[in-house]
Design a protein around this motif. Sequence first.
Motif, short mmCIF file in Angstrom:
data_model
loop_
_atom_site.label_atom_id
_atom_site.label_comp_id
_atom_site.label_asym_id
_atom_site.label_seq_id
_atom_site.Cartn_x
_atom_site.Cartn_y
_atom_site.Cartn_z
N ALA A 23 0.83 -1.20 0.00
CA ALA A 23 0.00 0.00 0.00
C ALA A 23 0.87 1.25 0.00
O ALA A 23 0.60 2.21 -0.74
CB ALA A 23 -0.92 -0.01 1.22
N LEU A 24 1.91 1.26 0.81
CA LEU A 24 2.81 2.41 0.85
C LEU A 24 3.53 2.56 -0.49
O LEU A 24 3.73 3.67 -0.99
CB LEU A 24 3.82 2.25 1.98
N ALA A 25 3.91 1.42 -1.09
CA ALA A 25 4.57 1.45 -2.39
C ALA A 25 3.64 2.02 -3.46
O ALA A 25 4.07 2.78 -4.34
CB ALA A 25 5.04 0.05 -2.78
N ALA A 26 2.35 1.68 -3.40
CA ALA A 26 1.38 2.20 -4.37
C ALA A 26 1.26 3.71 -4.25
O ALA A 26 1.18 4.43 -5.26
CB ALA A 26 0.03 1.53 -4.17
N ASN A 27 1.24 4.22 -3.02
CA ASN A 27 1.16 5.66 -2.81
C ASN A 27 2.41 6.37 -3.32
O ASN A 27 2.32 7.43 -3.96
CB ASN A 27 0.95 5.97 -1.33
N LEU A 28 3.57 5.78 -3.07
CA LEU A 28 4.82 6.36 -3.56
C LEU A 28 4.86 6.35 -5.08
O LEU A 28 5.27 7.32 -5.72
CB LEU A 28 6.01 5.59 -2.98
N PHE A 29 4.41 5.24 -5.67
CA PHE A 29 4.40 5.12 -7.13
C PHE A 29 3.50 6.18 -7.75
O PHE A 29 3.87 6.80 -8.76
CB PHE A 29 3.92 3.72 -7.52
N LEU A 30 2.33 6.43 -7.16
CA LEU A 30 1.43 7.45 -7.69
C LEU A 30 2.09 8.83 -7.62
O LEU A 30 2.00 9.61 -8.58
CB LEU A 30 0.11 7.45 -6.93
N ALA A 31 2.73 9.13 -6.50
CA ALA A 31 3.39 10.42 -6.37
C ALA A 31 4.47 10.60 -7.43
O ALA A 31 4.57 11.67 -8.06
CB ALA A 31 4.00 10.55 -4.98
N ILE A 32 5.25 9.55 -7.66
CA ILE A 32 6.30 9.62 -8.69
C ILE A 32 5.69 9.81 -10.07
O ILE A 32 6.17 10.61 -10.88
CB ILE A 32 7.18 8.35 -8.64
N LEU A 33 4.62 9.09 -10.35
CA LEU A 33 3.94 9.22 -11.65
C LEU A 33 3.51 10.65 -11.91
O LEU A 33 3.74 11.20 -13.00
CB LEU A 33 2.70 8.32 -11.68
N LEU A 34 2.86 11.25 -10.92
CA LEU A 34 2.28 12.57 -11.12
C LEU A 34 3.31 13.69 -11.04
O LEU A 34 3.08 14.79 -11.56
CB LEU A 34 1.17 12.82 -10.09
N LEU A 35 4.46 13.42 -10.40
CA LEU A 35 5.51 14.43 -10.29
C LEU A 35 6.58 14.28 -11.36
O LEU A 35 7.54 15.06 -11.41
CB LEU A 35 6.16 14.36 -8.90
N SER A 36 6.45 13.28 -12.22
CA SER A 36 7.41 13.09 -13.30
C SER A 36 7.19 14.12 -14.40
O SER A 36 6.13 14.77 -14.47
CB SER A 36 7.27 11.68 -13.89
N ASP A 37 8.18 14.26 -15.25
CA ASP A 37 8.10 15.22 -16.35
C ASP A 37 8.44 14.52 -17.66
O ASP A 37 9.59 14.45 -18.07
CB ASP A 37 9.04 16.39 -16.11
N PHE A 38 7.41 13.95 -18.29
CA PHE A 38 7.57 13.33 -19.59
C PHE A 38 7.04 14.23 -20.71
O PHE A 38 6.96 13.81 -21.86
CB PHE A 38 6.83 11.99 -19.64
N GLY A 39 6.67 15.46 -20.34
CA GLY A 39 6.02 16.32 -21.32
C GLY A 39 4.57 15.91 -21.50
O GLY A 39 4.13 14.86 -21.02
N ARG A 40 3.82 16.74 -22.21
CA ARG A 40 2.41 16.44 -22.47
C ARG A 40 2.24 16.19 -23.96
O ARG A 40 2.64 17.00 -24.79
CB ARG A 40 1.50 17.58 -22.04
N SER A 41 1.64 15.08 -24.31
CA SER A 41 1.25 14.78 -25.68
C SER A 41 0.03 13.90 -25.61
O SER A 41 -0.30 13.33 -24.56
CB SER A 41 2.38 14.07 -26.44
N TRP A 42 -0.66 13.76 -26.73
CA TRP A 42 -1.88 12.95 -26.72
C TRP A 42 -1.58 11.51 -26.34
O TRP A 42 -2.35 10.87 -25.62
CB TRP A 42 -2.56 13.02 -28.09
N LEU A 43 -0.42 10.97 -26.79
CA LEU A 43 -0.10 9.58 -26.52
C LEU A 43 0.26 9.36 -25.05
O LEU A 43 -0.23 8.42 -24.41
CB LEU A 43 1.06 9.12 -27.41
N ILE A 44 1.09 10.24 -24.50
CA ILE A 44 1.48 10.11 -23.09
C ILE A 44 0.25 10.23 -22.19
O ILE A 44 0.06 9.44 -21.25
CB ILE A 44 2.54 11.17 -22.72
N ASP A 45 -0.60 11.20 -22.49
CA ASP A 45 -1.80 11.40 -21.67
C ASP A 45 -2.72 10.18 -21.73
O ASP A 45 -3.28 9.76 -20.71
CB ASP A 45 -2.55 12.65 -22.13
N LEU A 46 -2.90 9.62 -22.92
CA LEU A 46 -3.76 8.45 -23.04
C LEU A 46 -3.17 7.25 -22.32
O LEU A 46 -3.92 6.47 -21.69
CB LEU A 46 -4.00 8.12 -24.51
#
Length: 375
Positions: free
Chosen positions: A246-269
């Motif tokens: 559960a703690l790992a899932a929370n950490l993973f979500l934070a990393i996902l949302l704080l990452s910087d892959f840029g915005r594009s239609w493919l990345i967003d989808l």
Amino acid sequence: MAVAIGLRVGSTYSKDVGLGGPDMDDKQHFAVLDGLRGVAALVVLFFHTVQHHDLQKLPQAGLAVDFFYILSGFVIAYAYEKRLESSMNFSQFMRIRIIRLYPLLFVGVMSGLLLLILSHFIQGRPDLRDVFLVGLLAILLLPSYVFPQWATAYPLNMAGWSLTFEFYVNIVYALIVRYLSTRRLVIVVVLSLIALIWLALKNNMISGGNDQDNWIYGFIRVMFPFFCGVLLYRLRPASHLSNISALAANLFLAILLLSDFGRSWLIDLVYVVCILPAVVYFGSSLLVDGKTLSRFLLMGRLSYPVYILQDPIIRFFAEVNSRIHASFEMALAIDFLQILTVIVASYLALKYFDEPVRAWLTARSRRRLKPVATT
């Protein structure tokens, strides 16, 4: 600020989730989703703080609103699906949703209204008639085109946009759920996915709903994640106890949302269609206990006030920052104080206003409600 999340239902399994409320076993069963909601709310708070310095920072954090819509679909299905199919009517459902969302929405709107009134008396603008017109629209969760010089459709409290579409999709769900077999639900999900793909290709990203020029797209944006969440609830996996996972899932979500892959239609989808639903699905399979349980439940309770109250506070601190011409070090200190202020104000508003007011409104609603015949 480019986005303010919805989110919208606060603590996922608080006692007022329905007229009766879940028992403790139910609250424990999906407590990990409360933790995930709290993480997403804090990410958005950090995102909006950073945006005042660089609008291009943390582009993936803007997808937190879509994560909240997925969670909302799961939560609404869990809390209301069986009752809407049997004993609960549409008006009862909407009464519960209004009681849940409106007290803190009112505080957020009034805070934004106060800031604009102060601006009028200090700077001579905007016009008070326009201010009160915008206030009325905000309370009704309607977009405002009164101030064309500002991009946002919700100038008093930008979080209001996602609540607009939360109510919209809740209404759609409540009206069709009796006829929504799993097969038909899959069809709804597929059709809404096609519309979402069209939106992503049109804008080169998943966006819409928050600004004056893209408000109409919010109706498309909310449909897929919400009904995907409903489908995830129906297909939810068996549960097992694992605080570490559960703690790992929370950490993973934070990393996902704080990452910087840029915005594009493919990345967003990829995020909205694949990764974020997988996080919700995995989180729904986990049980937690001890301090982890109590902390996740608290995070869930705080998530909605953190979301709905942050905008006026952030704008106040941004004004302070601009007037004192703060150094880099001073700006960091102000940012830290701002985040701390939002969290403390959210807790105080939750404990001493939101929960007591909702309890009072719920009690009045119960007294006025005639017994509902079960089938």
